[in-house]
Write a protein that holds these residues in place. Structure first.
Motif, PDB file in Angstrom:
ATOM      1  N   GLY A 284      -9.272  37.876  24.812  1.00  0.00           N
ATOM      2  CA  GLY A 284     -10.454  37.179  25.311  1.00  0.00           C
ATOM      3  C   GLY A 284     -10.296  36.760  26.756  1.00  0.00           C
ATOM      4  O   GLY A 284      -9.239  36.950  27.368  1.00  0.00           O
ATOM      5  N   TRP A 285     -11.371  36.174  27.322  1.00  0.00           N
ATOM      6  CA  TRP A 285     -11.321  35.741  28.719  1.00  0.00           C
ATOM      7  C   TRP A 285     -12.446  34.746  29.006  1.00  0.00           C
ATOM      8  O   TRP A 285     -13.525  34.807  28.444  1.00  0.00           O
ATOM      9  N   PHE A 286     -12.131  33.792  29.879  1.00  0.00           N
ATOM     10  CA  PHE A 286     -13.126  32.896  30.465  1.00  0.00           C
ATOM     11  C   PHE A 286     -13.640  33.536  31.753  1.00  0.00           C
ATOM     12  O   PHE A 286     -12.854  34.098  32.529  1.00  0.00           O
ATOM     13  N   TRP A 287     -14.954  33.415  32.019  1.00  0.00           N
ATOM     14  CA  TRP A 287     -15.431  33.818  33.338  1.00  0.00           C
ATOM     15  C   TRP A 287     -15.887  32.596  34.118  1.00  0.00           C
ATOM     16  O   TRP A 287     -16.433  31.649  33.574  1.00  0.00           O
ATOM     17  N   ILE A 288     -15.618  32.627  35.415  1.00  0.00           N
ATOM     18  CA  ILE A 288     -16.047  31.593  36.361  1.00  0.00           C
ATOM     19  C   ILE A 288     -16.736  32.319  37.518  1.00  0.00           C
ATOM     20  O   ILE A 288     -16.089  33.026  38.296  1.00  0.00           O
ATOM     21  N   ILE A 289     -18.054  32.151  37.642  1.00  0.00           N
ATOM     22  CA  ILE A 289     -18.836  32.863  38.661  1.00  0.00           C
ATOM     23  C   ILE A 289     -19.568  31.827  39.510  1.00  0.00           C
ATOM     24  O   ILE A 289     -20.626  31.318  39.115  1.00  0.00           O
ATOM     25  N   PRO A 290     -19.025  31.481  40.669  1.00  0.00           N
ATOM     26  CA  PRO A 290     -19.670  30.444  41.490  1.00  0.00           C
ATOM     27  C   PRO A 290     -20.833  30.994  42.308  1.00  0.00           C
ATOM     28  O   PRO A 290     -20.775  32.110  42.827  1.00  0.00           O
ATOM     29  N   PHE A 291     -21.874  30.189  42.415  1.00  0.00           N
ATOM     30  CA  PHE A 291     -23.002  30.509  43.294  1.00  0.00           C
ATOM     31  C   PHE A 291     -22.940  29.704  44.593  1.00  0.00           C
ATOM     32  O   PHE A 291     -23.854  29.809  45.419  1.00  0.00           O
ATOM     33  N   ASN A 292     -21.887  28.918  44.772  1.00  0.00           N
ATOM     34  CA  ASN A 292     -21.781  28.044  45.952  1.00  0.00           C
ATOM     35  C   ASN A 292     -20.595  28.414  46.832  1.00  0.00           C
ATOM     36  O   ASN A 292     -20.124  27.590  47.609  1.00  0.00           O
ATOM     37  N   ASN A 293     -20.104  29.668  46.732  1.00  0.00           N
ATOM     38  CA  ASN A 293     -18.923  30.053  47.507  1.00  0.00           C
ATOM     39  C   ASN A 293     -19.273  30.842  48.756  1.00  0.00           C
ATOM     40  O   ASN A 293     -18.416  31.490  49.353  1.00  0.00           O
ATOM     41  N   PHE A 294     -20.540  30.807  49.158  1.00  0.00           N
ATOM     42  CA  PHE A 294     -20.991  31.501  50.364  1.00  0.00           C
ATOM     43  C   PHE A 294     -21.612  30.483  51.306  1.00  0.00           C
ATOM     44  O   PHE A 294     -22.430  29.651  50.878  1.00  0.00           O
ATOM     45  N   LYS A 295     -21.232  30.542  52.567  1.00  0.00           N
ATOM     46  CA  LYS A 295     -21.750  29.602  53.555  1.00  0.00           C
ATOM     47  C   LYS A 295     -23.271  29.676  53.597  1.00  0.00           C
ATOM     48  O   LYS A 295     -23.861  30.736  53.748  1.00  0.00           O
ATOM     49  N   GLY A 296     -23.896  28.552  53.463  1.00  0.00           N
ATOM     50  CA  GLY A 296     -25.358  28.495  53.470  1.00  0.00           C
ATOM     51  C   GLY A 296     -25.968  28.416  52.090  1.00  0.00           C
ATOM     52  O   GLY A 296     -27.165  28.140  51.964  1.00  0.00           O
ATOM     53  N   SER A 297     -25.172  28.650  51.044  1.00  0.00           N
ATOM     54  CA  SER A 297     -25.723  28.531  49.698  1.00  0.00           C
ATOM     55  C   SER A 297     -26.082  27.079  49.402  1.00  0.00           C
ATOM     56  O   SER A 297     -25.320  26.161  49.703  1.00  0.00           O
ATOM     57  N   MET A 298     -27.228  26.889  48.802  1.00  0.00           N
ATOM     58  CA  MET A 298     -27.683  25.547  48.436  1.00  0.00           C
ATOM     59  C   MET A 298     -27.648  25.353  46.917  1.00  0.00           C
ATOM     60  O   MET A 298     -28.295  24.446  46.389  1.00  0.00           O
ATOM     61  N   ASN A 299     -26.885  26.193  46.246  1.00  0.00           N
ATOM     62  CA  ASN A 299     -26.853  26.174  44.786  1.00  0.00           C
ATOM     63  C   ASN A 299     -25.492  25.668  44.305  1.00  0.00           C
ATOM     64  O   ASN A 299     -24.483  26.352  44.466  1.00  0.00           O
ATOM     65  N   PRO A 300     -25.415  24.509  43.690  1.00  0.00           N
ATOM     66  CA  PRO A 300     -24.125  23.968  43.248  1.00  0.00           C
ATOM     67  C   PRO A 300     -23.650  24.506  41.907  1.00  0.00           C
ATOM     68  O   PRO A 300     -22.598  24.103  41.411  1.00  0.00           O
ATOM     69  N   ILE A 301     -24.394  25.440  41.330  1.00  0.00           N
ATOM     70  CA  ILE A 301     -24.136  25.876  39.954  1.00  0.00           C
ATOM     71  C   ILE A 301     -23.041  26.935  39.894  1.00  0.00           C
ATOM     72  O   ILE A 301     -22.880  27.753  40.801  1.00  0.00           O
ATOM     73  N   THR A 302     -22.297  26.911  38.782  1.00  0.00           N
ATOM     74  CA  THR A 302     -21.320  27.939  38.453  1.00  0.00           C
ATOM     75  C   THR A 302     -21.651  28.484  37.069  1.00  0.00           C
ATOM     76  O   THR A 302     -21.903  27.711  36.135  1.00  0.00           O
ATOM     77  N   SER A 303     -21.675  29.794  36.936  1.00  0.00           N
ATOM     78  CA  SER A 303     -21.853  30.422  35.633  1.00  0.00           C
ATOM     79  C   SER A 303     -20.514  30.434  34.906  1.00  0.00           C
ATOM     80  O   SER A 303     -19.485  30.794  35.481  1.00  0.00           O
ATOM     81  N   VAL A 304     -20.532  30.038  33.650  1.00  0.00           N
ATOM     82  CA  VAL A 304     -19.322  29.856  32.864  1.00  0.00           C
ATOM     83  C   VAL A 304     -19.488  30.548  31.515  1.00  0.00           C
ATOM     84  O   VAL A 304     -20.551  30.445  30.891  1.00  0.00           O
ATOM     85  N   GLY A 305     -18.448  31.224  31.074  1.00  0.00           N
ATOM     86  CA  GLY A 305     -18.515  31.845  29.757  1.00  0.00           C
ATOM     87  C   GLY A 305     -17.139  32.048  29.161  1.00  0.00           C
ATOM     88  O   GLY A 305     -16.122  32.058  29.875  1.00  0.00           O
TER      89      GLY A 305
END
Length: 592
Positions: A284-305
């Motif tokens: 199995g595996w956990f995924w961590i996909i950040p939407f806030n790792n790019f300069k200028g992104s205004m999205n604090p959310i991370t996709s988690v699974g």
């Protein structure tokens, strides 16, 4: 009176008369379709194509068909905006989008080609997909930093994105509407009735459409699959997994919590948080996909699974999804530190087994598109790439079929062939990966089989796209389908196919206990060392090189090796790609 299916599902090459529809479900099974209670008040609205499902696959298909002058209706049981998985892009996906944009004149598809374009045209809510990062964990222990691998996507290929799907899917739904597609949200299909001339689609609200062709892009809950009894029980795949997933705010970058010395971390230019983070556990595996790792992104959310084998981790009956997720976080201290102070912002989705498959995906006047036909696992982010390869294969045939009023199943045969191939090879890769997760040297070898052949797999698409853009001759795109192994990510290479098959066979022997993990890893590594097609510049055959970051200098050395020293099959590919870059530069066209 519309004809009804009576006999066994025909093969994809069956004649029109034999391929009207697959066999109906057994008489003892409940009917999945309920006829409308009464006839509609007015005649059905006519269209060329009706698409069920308005995710990226459905909306992009509708945009292309409408842009090409076809009358399209797109219906969906839900509405936008909404969460969807499939948030991580790959270079193959980006090339297929670029090809679709050029071939069918939909410039908006180029708005997904890199993170800067996504941010500019769709909005500052998306992350950067710089890399694939993998860290192995065991219960109750800190991860060993030596049991990690990372592959950074070469910038020459793309600066890919983490897609905030509620925004991207809404955007392309609106693009389809802009080009003239008729759209219906919160519109449930109650009946599909096929005959020789098309399909009548009735909604639960009584509205009726009459289409010459039906594309089902709805996913697992495909009404078409249910109506014709297309699902295989059980799914034909070897791989098993189920999933828990949601969105969080406040997830910490793994770089900040891993406690590893700098000498055992990835290079500073490619932190773990710069791309998709995969925390590997046994099967199995956990995924961590950040939407806030790019300069200028205004999205604090991370996709988690968390995706794991349901045979080893059966779904509990006495836990909520959040309780179950936290149970596994408690077992892996470094992963848990990422979630200290983090807050969930969406409801959990908890699935049963993710894998499903279909007996066929093409019939007379219909197609089960991609995730309506089958699904494997989000590992390696191949879902959207596979989807748009199928979109291209289907639409490049459907548009002339509409023009010629000829929907013979034979002309769509390749669509089914490539769809099955994409699922088959992904099954071999993902199943081998899950088997290898509990033995790092074996995972290290499987990782290299996957990553060593990614670059030529992208280059073949780049070459075709460059030559088509420069000449306007569709033969360059048609050549992508003239391959030995449709669905493989470098389908022209028989040697790669042999290595992939050996990897799958070897991992299954390890799983069965007939060989140990070190022996299995050495068998796979030897196959890579013996293959002259494996790029030596990236050091894929050295298991001690865990982090691969192809710099501009390395890419230059790779192209030199590819054009001068590589075997003929790789040399031709590299030379053609370099020639396309030069020609495009002379013509002032940006083709990369």
């Amino acid at each position: 009176m519309p004809s009804k299916p009576k006999e066994e599902v025909p093969a994809a090459t069956a004649s029109k008369a034999a391929a009207k529809a697959p066999a109906a479900a057994p008489a003892t099974a409940p009917s999945p379709v309920t006829a409308a209670a009464s006839a509609p008040a007015k005649a059905p609205e006519q269209c060329d194509v009706l698409i069920v499902g308005s995710g990226l696959a459905g909306s992009v298909s509708a945009s292309i068909l409408a842009r090409q002058g076809k009358k399209v209706v797109m219906v969906d049981a839900a509405s936008h905006p909404r969460m969807a998985i499939g948030e991580s892009m790959t270079p193959q996906l980006i090339e297929w989008l670029h090809i679709l944009s050029l071939r069918f004149d939909v410039p908006e598809l180029k708005h997904l080609l890199d993170i800067k374009a996504v941010t500019k045209y769709i909005g500052p809510k998306h992350g950067r997909k710089q890399s694939f990062g993998f860290m192995r964990h065991t219960p109750g222990n800190e991860p060993d930093p030596r049991e990690a691998t990372q592959f950074v996507i070469p910038k020459l290929l793309t600066e890919a994105s983490h897609l905030f799907r509620q925004d991207t899917d809404t955007y392309y739904f609106n693009v389809a509407a802009k080009y003239g597609a008729v759209t219906r949200q919160n519109w449930r299909v109650s009946d599909l009735d096929f005959d020789d001339d098309g399909v009548t689609v009735t909604g639960q609200n009584g509205e009726v459409f009459r289409a010459r062709y039906l594309i089902d892009a709805s996913g697992f809950r495909s009404l078409l699959a249910e109506k014709f009894g297309l699902r295989e029980q059980p799914a034909r795949f070897k791989h098993h997994s189920r999933s828990l997933f949601t969105h969080y705010i406040g997830v910490k970058p793994f770089d900040d919590v891993c406690h590893h010395p700098n000498s055992l971390r990835p290079p500073a230019a490619s932190p773990w948080s710069g791309g998709t983070m995969h925390h590997l556990i046994e099967r199995g595996w956990f995924w961590i996909i950040p939407f806030n790792n790019f300069k200028g992104s205004m999205n604090p959310i991370t996709s988690v699974g968390l995706t794991f084998d349901e045979r080893l981790y059966p779904k509990p009956k006495d836990m909520t999804p959040e309780e179950e997720f936290n149970k596994y976080l408690d077992m892996y201290p470094a992963v848990k530190r990422q979630f200290e102070g983090a807050k969930r912002v969406r409801e959990w989705v908890s699935t049963d087994r993710l894998q499903y498959s279909s007996k066929q995906s093409i019939g007379y006047r219909w197609c089960l598109m991609s995730h309506a036909a089958g699904f494997l696992d989000p590992l390696f982010s191949r879902g959207l790439s596979n989807t748009f390869e199928v979109v291209y294969a289907l639409l490049s045939r459907l548009i002339p079929a509409l023009d010629e009023d000829d929907f013979a199943v034979e002309r769509f045969e390749y669509v089914e062939t490539v769809e099955r191939g994409l699922l088959h090879y992904n099954d071999a890769l993902v199943n081998s990966s899950y088997i290898s997760f509990n033995h790092f040297p074996l995972w290290n070898a499987v990782f290299r089989v996957w990553s060593a052949f990614l670059t030529p797999g992208v280059m073949r698409l780049t070459r075709a796209r460059q030559n088509y853009a420069l000449t306007g001759d569709v033969k360059w795109l048609d050549a992508l389908e003239n391959t030995l192994h449709p669905g493989l990510w470098w389908p022209e290479s028989h040697e790669f196919k042999q290595i992939l098959d050996l990897m799958a066979e070897t991992c299954e022997k390890y799983e069965a206990g007939s060989i140990d993990g070190d022996t299995a890893a050495e068998i796979i590594m030897k196959s890579l060392r013996d293959c002259a097609l494996v790029n030596p510049v990236f050091q894929w055959t050295d298991p001690e090189v865990k982090f691969v970051l192809p710099s501009t200098l390395m890419m230059g050395k790779f192209m030199y090796w590819g054009t001068r020293k590589a075997p003929a099959e790789m040399r031709e590919l590299a030379q053609d790609t370099l020639r396309g870059i030069v020609r495009s530069g002379l013509k002032g066209k940006k083709l990369l």
